[in-house]
Write a protein that holds these residues in place. Structure first.
Motif, PDB file in Angstrom:
ATOM      1  N   THR A 200       0.854  -1.186   0.000  1.00  0.00           N
ATOM      2  CA  THR A 200       0.000   0.000   0.000  1.00  0.00           C
ATOM      3  C   THR A 200       0.891   1.237   0.000  1.00  0.00           C
ATOM      4  O   THR A 200       2.080   1.165   0.298  1.00  0.00           O
ATOM      5  N   ALA A 201       0.310   2.362  -0.328  1.00  0.00           N
ATOM      6  CA  ALA A 201       1.080   3.602  -0.394  1.00  0.00           C
ATOM      7  C   ALA A 201       1.786   3.879   0.926  1.00  0.00           C
ATOM      8  O   ALA A 201       1.220   3.718   2.001  1.00  0.00           O
ATOM      9  N   ASP A 202       3.018   4.282   0.843  1.00  0.00           N
ATOM     10  CA  ASP A 202       3.842   4.690   1.984  1.00  0.00           C
ATOM     11  C   ASP A 202       4.101   3.587   3.005  1.00  0.00           C
ATOM     12  O   ASP A 202       4.509   3.876   4.125  1.00  0.00           O
ATOM     13  N   SER A 203       3.885   2.327   2.671  1.00  0.00           N
ATOM     14  CA  SER A 203       4.160   1.265   3.642  1.00  0.00           C
ATOM     15  C   SER A 203       5.441   0.506   3.310  1.00  0.00           C
ATOM     16  O   SER A 203       5.885  -0.305   4.104  1.00  0.00           O
ATOM     17  N   TRP A 204       6.040   0.771   2.158  1.00  0.00           N
ATOM     18  CA  TRP A 204       7.187  -0.017   1.740  1.00  0.00           C
ATOM     19  C   TRP A 204       8.370   0.880   1.363  1.00  0.00           C
ATOM     20  O   TRP A 204       8.196   2.036   1.022  1.00  0.00           O
ATOM     21  N   ASN A 205       9.564   0.271   1.406  1.00  0.00           N
ATOM     22  CA  ASN A 205      10.797   0.910   0.936  1.00  0.00           C
ATOM     23  C   ASN A 205      11.358   0.188  -0.285  1.00  0.00           C
ATOM     24  O   ASN A 205      12.123   0.765  -1.041  1.00  0.00           O
ATOM     25  N   ILE A 206      10.988  -1.095  -0.429  1.00  0.00           N
ATOM     26  CA  ILE A 206      11.471  -1.913  -1.545  1.00  0.00           C
ATOM     27  C   ILE A 206      10.273  -2.659  -2.137  1.00  0.00           C
ATOM     28  O   ILE A 206       9.494  -3.271  -1.400  1.00  0.00           O
TER      29      ILE A 206
ATOM     30  N   LYS B 191       9.540  -3.378   3.992  1.00  0.00           N
ATOM     31  CA  LYS B 191       9.901  -2.143   4.677  1.00  0.00           C
ATOM     32  C   LYS B 191      11.243  -2.353   5.361  1.00  0.00           C
ATOM     33  O   LYS B 191      11.613  -3.478   5.711  1.00  0.00           O
ATOM     34  N   THR B 192      11.959  -1.252   5.519  1.00  0.00           N
ATOM     35  CA  THR B 192      13.281  -1.302   6.132  1.00  0.00           C
ATOM     36  C   THR B 192      13.289  -0.321   7.307  1.00  0.00           C
ATOM     37  O   THR B 192      13.449   0.876   7.102  1.00  0.00           O
ATOM     38  N   PRO B 193      13.117  -0.816   8.523  1.00  0.00           N
ATOM     39  CA  PRO B 193      13.051   0.076   9.672  1.00  0.00           C
ATOM     40  C   PRO B 193      14.359   0.829   9.955  1.00  0.00           C
ATOM     41  O   PRO B 193      14.339   1.907  10.513  1.00  0.00           O
ATOM     42  N   GLY B 194      15.478   0.276   9.536  1.00  0.00           N
ATOM     43  CA  GLY B 194      16.770   0.925   9.780  1.00  0.00           C
ATOM     44  C   GLY B 194      17.477   1.248   8.482  1.00  0.00           C
ATOM     45  O   GLY B 194      16.921   1.105   7.391  1.00  0.00           O
ATOM     46  N   LYS B 195      18.729   1.665   8.605  1.00  0.00           N
ATOM     47  CA  LYS B 195      19.508   2.027   7.415  1.00  0.00           C
ATOM     48  C   LYS B 195      20.300   0.860   6.864  1.00  0.00           C
ATOM     49  O   LYS B 195      20.992   1.000   5.859  1.00  0.00           O
TER      50      LYS B 195
ATOM     51  N   ASP C 299      13.196   5.193  -0.342  1.00  0.00           N
ATOM     52  CA  ASP C 299      14.218   6.045   0.267  1.00  0.00           C
ATOM     53  C   ASP C 299      15.442   5.270   0.741  1.00  0.00           C
ATOM     54  O   ASP C 299      16.196   5.750   1.572  1.00  0.00           O
ATOM     55  N   ARG C 300      15.644   4.090   0.233  1.00  0.00           N
ATOM     56  CA  ARG C 300      16.809   3.279   0.596  1.00  0.00           C
ATOM     57  C   ARG C 300      17.466   2.729  -0.675  1.00  0.00           C
ATOM     58  O   ARG C 300      16.778   2.292  -1.594  1.00  0.00           O
ATOM     59  N   SER C 301      18.786   2.723  -0.691  1.00  0.00           N
ATOM     60  CA  SER C 301      19.516   2.060  -1.768  1.00  0.00           C
ATOM     61  C   SER C 301      19.629   0.589  -1.410  1.00  0.00           C
ATOM     62  O   SER C 301      19.762   0.227  -0.241  1.00  0.00           O
TER      63      SER C 301
ATOM     64  N   ALA D  83      20.547  -1.033  -6.789  1.00  0.00           N
ATOM     65  CA  ALA D  83      19.297  -0.320  -7.077  1.00  0.00           C
ATOM     66  C   ALA D  83      19.308   0.964  -6.262  1.00  0.00           C
ATOM     67  O   ALA D  83      19.092   0.932  -5.051  1.00  0.00           O
ATOM     68  N   PRO D  84      19.567   2.109  -6.900  1.00  0.00           N
ATOM     69  CA  PRO D  84      19.612   3.373  -6.169  1.00  0.00           C
ATOM     70  C   PRO D  84      18.252   3.752  -5.600  1.00  0.00           C
ATOM     71  O   PRO D  84      17.212   3.343  -6.122  1.00  0.00           O
ATOM     72  N   LYS D  85      18.261   4.556  -4.546  1.00  0.00           N
ATOM     73  CA  LYS D  85      16.997   4.948  -3.912  1.00  0.00           C
ATOM     74  C   LYS D  85      16.184   5.838  -4.850  1.00  0.00           C
ATOM     75  O   LYS D  85      16.714   6.622  -5.632  1.00  0.00           O
ATOM     76  N   GLY D  86      14.868   5.631  -4.783  1.00  0.00           N
ATOM     77  CA  GLY D  86      13.941   6.445  -5.556  1.00  0.00           C
ATOM     78  C   GLY D  86      13.801   6.076  -7.021  1.00  0.00           C
ATOM     79  O   GLY D  86      13.252   6.848  -7.792  1.00  0.00           O
ATOM     80  N   LEU D  87      14.284   4.907  -7.419  1.00  0.00           N
ATOM     81  CA  LEU D  87      14.227   4.510  -8.833  1.00  0.00           C
ATOM     82  C   LEU D  87      13.693   3.093  -9.002  1.00  0.00           C
ATOM     83  O   LEU D  87      13.701   2.297  -8.074  1.00  0.00           O
TER      84      LEU D  87
END
Length: 170
Positions: free
Chosen positions: A79-85, A101-105, A123-125, A141-145
């Motif tokens: 769903t929207a805004d629930s994932w990073n990958i 989702k990735t809770p940390g860096k 927002d994560r590479s 895979a760079p962030k945001g792409l």
């Protein structure tokens, strides 16, 4: 008078010696009894094996094989805004998306997604390892792409690939 005095002093001493002897006998037996009681009531020690929790259920329900990880990459709803990958795959002419989702860096997860053709990051590479025709390939895979991989990577040969590892790199 002397007899009374002796009785008065000797009786408590005898009682004290008897009590010490009884306590000594109980104290020597107590550690074994206590140790046995504790051993029978303590839960077994937990040893972390790093296997993804509920992996068998996820495989049965979503046809997604999750292996070992460090807890830094977690399966979530798409769903929207629930994932990073977001991993997109095609299998038997049907497409599927698996979101994480990735809770940390940082984070690591071994998995198996056959027919992977793209990896989208928010927002994560991510560094992804894929296998194709018996060879391993690592893709950043760079962030945001959206990064085409496997059959989606036409300039790279467009070969069917299986995603086997994800690592959050930043």
């Amino acid at each position: 008078m002397t007899l009374r005095t002796r009785k008065r002093f000797i009786a408590p001493i005898v009682a004290t010696v008897a009590a010490i002897g009884a306590l000594s006998a109980v104290a020597q037996a107590a550690p074994t009894t206590t140790a046995t009681a504790i051993a029978n009531t303590e839960p077994p020690s937990a040893v972390e094996d790093f296997n993804y929790p509920g992996a068998d259920r996820i495989l049965a329900e979503q046809d997604l094989k999750l292996g070992k990880g460090d807890g830094g990459i977690l399966l979530t709803e798409c769903t929207a805004d629930s994932w990073n990958i977001k991993v997109a795959a095609i299998k038997n002419w049907a497409t599927s998306e698996h979101c994480f989702k990735t809770p940390g860096k940082t984070g690591y997860l071994s998995l198996e997604v056959t027919g992977t053709f793209s990896i989208q990051t928010a927002d994560r590479s991510v560094r992804a390892t894929l296998t194709s025709e018996g060879k391993k390939k690592t893709v950043d895979a760079p962030k945001g792409l959206v990064t085409p991989v496997g059959a989606g990577d036409i300039p790279g040969g467009g070969k069917d690939a299986t995603l086997v590892e994800l690592r959050v790199t930043g």
